[in-house]
Design an enzyme around this catalytic site. Structure first.
Site, PDB file in Angstrom:
ATOM      1  N   GLY A  16      59.379 -38.176 -63.450  1.00  0.00           N
ATOM      2  CA  GLY A  16      59.210 -39.118 -63.613  1.00  0.00           C
ATOM      3  C   GLY A  16      58.624 -40.234 -62.898  1.00  0.00           C
ATOM      4  O   GLY A  16      59.463 -41.418 -63.130  1.00  0.00           O
ATOM      5  N   THR A  18      55.989 -41.711 -62.297  1.00  0.00           N
ATOM      6  CA  THR A  18      55.287 -42.730 -63.068  1.00  0.00           C
ATOM      7  C   THR A  18      56.307 -43.509 -64.007  1.00  0.00           C
ATOM      8  O   THR A  18      55.824 -44.530 -63.682  1.00  0.00           O
ATOM      9  CB  THR A  18      54.481 -41.705 -64.085  1.00  0.00           C
ATOM     10  OG1 THR A  18      53.084 -41.108 -62.697  1.00  0.00           O
ATOM     11  CG2 THR A  18      53.573 -43.302 -64.288  1.00  0.00           C
ATOM     12  N   LYS A  39      48.503 -45.765 -56.957  1.00  0.00           N
ATOM     13  CA  LYS A  39      48.499 -44.397 -56.780  1.00  0.00           C
ATOM     14  C   LYS A  39      48.231 -43.336 -56.586  1.00  0.00           C
ATOM     15  O   LYS A  39      46.515 -43.011 -56.174  1.00  0.00           O
ATOM     16  CB  LYS A  39      48.536 -43.357 -58.214  1.00  0.00           C
ATOM     17  CG  LYS A  39      48.610 -41.889 -58.664  1.00  0.00           C
ATOM     18  CD  LYS A  39      50.093 -41.252 -58.557  1.00  0.00           C
ATOM     19  CE  LYS A  39      50.302 -40.361 -58.793  1.00  0.00           C
ATOM     20  NZ  LYS A  39      51.254 -39.530 -59.262  1.00  0.00           N
ATOM     21  N   GLU A 117      53.907 -45.161 -55.528  1.00  0.00           N
ATOM     22  CA  GLU A 117      53.891 -43.416 -56.398  1.00  0.00           C
ATOM     23  C   GLU A 117      53.357 -42.531 -55.294  1.00  0.00           C
ATOM     24  O   GLU A 117      52.117 -42.396 -55.482  1.00  0.00           O
ATOM     25  CB  GLU A 117      53.212 -43.545 -57.253  1.00  0.00           C
ATOM     26  CG  GLU A 117      53.982 -41.961 -57.969  1.00  0.00           C
ATOM     27  CD  GLU A 117      53.817 -42.304 -60.149  1.00  0.00           C
ATOM     28  OE1 GLU A 117      53.364 -40.302 -59.774  1.00  0.00           O
ATOM     29  OE2 GLU A 117      52.750 -43.231 -60.844  1.00  0.00           O
ATOM     30  N   ALA A 119      53.055 -37.850 -55.146  1.00  0.00           N
ATOM     31  CA  ALA A 119      52.663 -37.209 -55.698  1.00  0.00           C
ATOM     32  C   ALA A 119      53.955 -35.857 -55.731  1.00  0.00           C
ATOM     33  O   ALA A 119      54.301 -35.920 -54.689  1.00  0.00           O
ATOM     34  CB  ALA A 119      50.990 -36.536 -55.862  1.00  0.00           C
ATOM     35  N   THR A 178      67.035 -38.575 -67.022  1.00  0.00           N
ATOM     36  CA  THR A 178      67.639 -37.639 -67.897  1.00  0.00           C
ATOM     37  C   THR A 178      66.207 -36.742 -67.951  1.00  0.00           C
ATOM     38  O   THR A 178      65.270 -37.177 -69.418  1.00  0.00           O
ATOM     39  CB  THR A 178      68.407 -37.406 -68.737  1.00  0.00           C
ATOM     40  OG1 THR A 178      70.168 -39.008 -68.055  1.00  0.00           O
ATOM     41  CG2 THR A 178      68.912 -36.559 -69.312  1.00  0.00           C
TER      42      THR A 178
END
Length: 226
Positions: A16, A18, A39, A117, A119, A178
Site C-alpha cells: 500500500g 502508493t 515514483k 514513493e 519500490a 490492513t
C-alpha cells in the site's frame, strides 16, 4: 529547516505504498499549495490513452496539485514488473542514484513538497552497487514506513525500522494498512508495533475489498510538516 517532503517505503511489495503516498499528498495539500508525488523507478507498465505508464505513477499524479514533466516524476519507467535492477537489465537500461537525485532536485524547484514513493522494500537493488536506501539517503528526507498488516508483519516492520535508523535516516512515522480481512489479533499486532517501533503511528487503513479512496484516509502528521 522547512519541511519539503518525505520518502515512503514499505515492509514489502504490495503493502500500500502508493495508497499511503497519495493520502499523504492529499493531506499535505491542505497546508502546502504545491505538492507533487514522485515514483523514481516504476516497473510494470500499462497502456493508458496511448501512453505506457505505471498505475502507481497515475495515482500519484492524480493526488498531486501541480503537473510536472514525466521525466521528473517518473524518470525510470520499466516495462516488466520485476525488481528494479532486473527490470532495468531486461530493458537494457542502466539506473543510477545520481540520475534519480537530479530529477528529485528539479522537482523541488517546481513544488513546495515532494512525496517520493520507493519500490518494494527498503533495501531493493537499483543496480549492482546501489539500492533504494542509497537514494533515500541521498535525498535525506524523513521516512514513512507502510506496514502491511498480515502474518509476519511484526518482523518485517521491526527489521525495516532498524535498517532505516542504521542508515542514518529519521523514521518520522508509520502507517498500518490492513491487507488481510481475517488477520488474527490485528489490533494486538498494531499495539505491539506501537510499543516497539521508534516512531508514531500516523494512521490505520482498514481492510477494503477494493482500493479505498486515498482522500478518505485520515493521517495524523507531525506538526513540523504543516
Amino acid at each position: 529547516m522547512a519541511f519539503d517532503g518525505c520518502f515512503v517505503t514499505g515492509t514489502d511489495t504490495g503493502v500500500g505504498k502508493t495508497l499511503v503516498s497519495a493520502a499523504l499528498l492529499h493531506t499535505l495539500a491542505r497546508q502546502h499549495r504545491r505538492v507533487v508525488g514522485m515514483k523514481p523507478v516504476a516497473a510494470g507498465l500499462v497502456q493508458r490513452d496511448g501512453e505506457w505508464v505505471a498505475e502507481d505513477v497515475l495515482a500519484l499524479r492524480a493526488a498531486s496539485t501541480v503537473a510536472v514533466p514525466a521525466v521528473l516524476d517518473n524518470p525510470v519507467a520499466l516495462p516488466d514488473a520485476l525488481a528494479p535492477h532486473l527490470a532495468a537489465a531486461r530493458a537494457g537500461r542502466a539506473v543510477t542514484v545520481a540520475e534519480l537525485v537530479a530529477a528529485h532536485a528539479a522537482l523541488r524547484d517546481l513544488a513546495d513538497v515532494v512525496v517520493v514513493e520507493g519500490a518494494g522494500g527498503w533495501r531493493v537493488p537499483l543496480n549492482e552497487r546501489e539500492t533504494l536506501a542509497d537514494l533515500a539517503l541521498a535525498i535525506g528526507a524523513p521516512v514513512v514506513l507502510v506496514v502491511g498488516l498480515r502474518l509476519g508483519c511484526l518482523n518485517h516492520a521491526l527489521l525495516s525500522a532498524e535498517a532505516i535508523r542504521a542508515d542514518g535516516l529519521h523514521l518520522a512515522g508509520w502507517v498500518a494498512n490492513t491487507l488481510d480481512a481475517d488477520m488474527a489479533c490485528r489490533d494486538e499486532n498494531i499495539e505491539t508495533l506501537r510499543r516497539w517501533l521508534p516512531a508514531p503511528l500516523l494512521g490505520t487503513v482498514p481492510w477494503h475489498p477494493q482500493t479505498p479512496d486515498a482522500r478518505q484516509i485520515v493521517l495524523d502528521l507531525p506538526d513540523t510538516w504543516r
